[in-house]
Design a protein around this motif. Structure first.
Motif, PDB file in Angstrom:
ATOM      1  N   TRP A  80      -9.996  -1.537  -0.457  1.00 35.65           N
ATOM      2  CA  TRP A  80      -8.985  -1.253   0.563  1.00 35.65           C
ATOM      3  C   TRP A  80      -7.978  -2.379   0.752  1.00 35.65           C
ATOM      4  O   TRP A  80      -6.810  -2.117   1.047  1.00 35.65           O
ATOM      5  N   ARG A  84      -6.478   3.374  -4.133  1.00 37.12           N
ATOM      6  CA  ARG A  84      -6.178   4.310  -3.036  1.00 37.12           C
ATOM      7  C   ARG A  84      -5.665   5.644  -3.580  1.00 37.12           C
ATOM      8  O   ARG A  84      -4.949   6.378  -2.899  1.00 37.12           O
ATOM      9  N   PRO A 100      -8.166   8.114   1.118  1.00 39.48           N
ATOM     10  CA  PRO A 100      -8.188   6.771   0.521  1.00 39.48           C
ATOM     11  C   PRO A 100      -7.571   5.670   1.360  1.00 39.48           C
ATOM     12  O   PRO A 100      -7.898   4.497   1.162  1.00 39.48           O
ATOM     13  N   ASP A 101      -6.693   6.006   2.301  1.00 40.17           N
ATOM     14  CA  ASP A 101      -6.056   4.966   3.101  1.00 40.17           C
ATOM     15  C   ASP A 101      -6.898   4.559   4.306  1.00 40.17           C
ATOM     16  O   ASP A 101      -6.523   3.644   5.041  1.00 40.17           O
ATOM     17  N   TYR A 160       0.834  -1.196   0.000  1.00 42.78           N
ATOM     18  CA  TYR A 160       0.000   0.000   0.000  1.00 42.78           C
ATOM     19  C   TYR A 160       0.874   1.253   0.000  1.00 42.78           C
ATOM     20  O   TYR A 160       0.633   2.201  -0.752  1.00 42.78           O
TER      21      TYR A 160
END
Length: 432
Positions: free
Chosen positions: A306, A344, A352-353, A33
């Motif tokens: 996610w 994200r 977005p995180d 991520y």
């Protein structure tokens, strides 16, 4: 060092391609991520180096990844790359890995590796069996099977009350569901869990060890369904011709079933595991979902955005010179869209995180985890329904569910394209 979208200018000036970031770099493997997110903020198109030293172009931002997914000039089949500029085909890579050639038709000729019109023909053969209406009709049986699997979970606890949710629930569940859809009898399903694991293996010994018996079994099932049709996917594929009067060959039918088994094993199983970790490490979101179960469907889409297991798309190849994301691609370039960075991308999603199970309440879920365009995941409806039922049943059955180890100690499989847990040790707590 990575090379951004104006890389052609840099390399013309003598930039050494070996300076590219390795696809297996720790900053990507350890936390994809963050790692892929940094690449996204560096450039819309970034070059990395594959283990064999060849370059791979990564498309990192939401709008560009979406455009990449629907552009037919990015092809799946190396045969559609002109002038002999294609990289090695999947068959060539299998040969280099020591995989026997008699397996190629089953594992190198799948729907996801083909472009229209062949892709279209294969897709139509299974579309109706996996259509949303058909899947919704299966929900009562899905609920029954998932509840049965939850009933068995306490029996898998060790002396400390710890259960591995990956081994004993997340992985067996979707394989059992696909077996139900395909028409595999109950007594034969346990071995399919072993075969599914082997079919996903990159081990040149484990893959054939699973593929040969699976192929033999499916050919036998096809013969039985020719004589005794049933309301299952195998019967649909072998008895229902398309609009041109064509039917799938037996080899195509076997390959399609194997693709569905591996796809469900990979995606649904690890989505459920990853999403469960998300809830257990975000108690506010867990509480919100318990208070308002109507959010389950939205929550599953948020998990897809996610923490979806696939981090990037399958490799595609440039069939004609084109421009995307400010970069000029050349014929034969290898390209992949980074789903995890697109999903994200702050240009598309607010904060977005952050995991927000209500993010998509009342609106279309525009994540890219199922792809986009003609290769949109044909099993999306099945995966979504299965995950919805699984999460609701798990939360209802075990309200005291908790991690048995700190989240930072959870073991993840090191892979640049997939986010998968080795195991998920939990304590079930009291039953609801």
């Amino acid at each position: 060092m990575t090379i951004p979208a104006d890389a052609d200018k840099q390399t013309a000036a003598g930039e050494d391609p070996s300076g590219d970031l390795s696809f297996m770099a720790p900053e990507i493997i350890n936390d994809p991520y963050v790692g892929y997110g940094r690449l996204r903020e560096q450039a819309a198109v970034v070059r990395v180096r594959l283990p064999d030293g060849s370059p791979l172009w990564l498309v990192t931002r939401y709008e560009d990844v979406r455009a990449f997914l629907r552009d037919p000039r990015f092809v799946h089949d190396t045969d559609n790359v002109p002038d002999g500029l294609a990289p090695p085909s999947l068959q060539e890579l299998m040969k280099q890995a020591g995989i026997n050639e008699d397996l190629y038709p089953y594992i190198c000729d799948m729907m996801a590796d083909r472009d229209p019109p062949r892709h279209t023909r294969l897709r139509k053969a299974v579309f109706h069996a996996l259509a949303p209406a058909r899947v919704r009709a299966m929900r009562p049986r899905m609920e029954e099977m998932i509840n049965e699997s939850l009933d068995a979970l306490p029996g898998h606890a060790d002396e400390d009350g710890v259960v591995d949710l990956v081994e004993h629930w997340a992985q067996p569940m979707p394989v059992g569901m696909i077996c139900e859809l395909v028409g595999v009898p109950l007594e034969d399903r346990p071995v399919w869990r072993e075969w599914a694991h082997g079919l996903m293996s990159h081990d040149p010994k484990a893959l054939p060890a699973a593929a040969y018996p699976a192929i033999e079994y499916l050919h036998g099932l096809i013969e039985r369904r020719r004589k005794e049709p049933a309301d299952d996917l195998i019967s649909t594929m072998i008895h229902a011709p398309n609009e041109n009067g064509e039917r799938l060959t037996d080899v195509e039918t076997v390959g399609m079933v194997m693709a569905l088994v591996t796809g469900s094993h990979e995606n649904t199983a690890h989505l459920v595991a990853n999403g469960t970790v998300g809830l257990l490490t975000h108690p506010d979101q867990m509480a919100l979902l318990r208070e308002d179960p109507s959010l389950i469907a939205d929550a599953v889409h948020e998990f897809q955005r996610w923490c979806s297991p696939p981090l990037r798309t399958r490799m595609r190849y440039v069939s004609e010179e084109l421009e995307l994301g400010g970069h000029r691609f050349q014929v034969g370039d290898q390209v992949s869209g980074v789903l995890v960075s697109a999903n994200r991308d702050p240009r598309k999603f607010a904060d977005p995180d952050r995991l927000d199970v209500a993010r998509f309440r009342g609106q279309q879920a525009e994540h890219l985890s199922f792809g986009h365009g003609v290769h949109y995941c044909i099993g999306a409806a099945l995966g979504l329904n299965e995950a919805e039922i699984a999460f609701k049943a798990l939360l209802d059955r075990f309200p005291g569910l908790s991690l048995a180890v700190p989240a930072e100690e959870l073991p993840w499989i090191p892979h640049p394209g997939l986010r998968r847990l080795v195991r998920l040790p939990v304590r079930l707590g009291e039953r609801g």
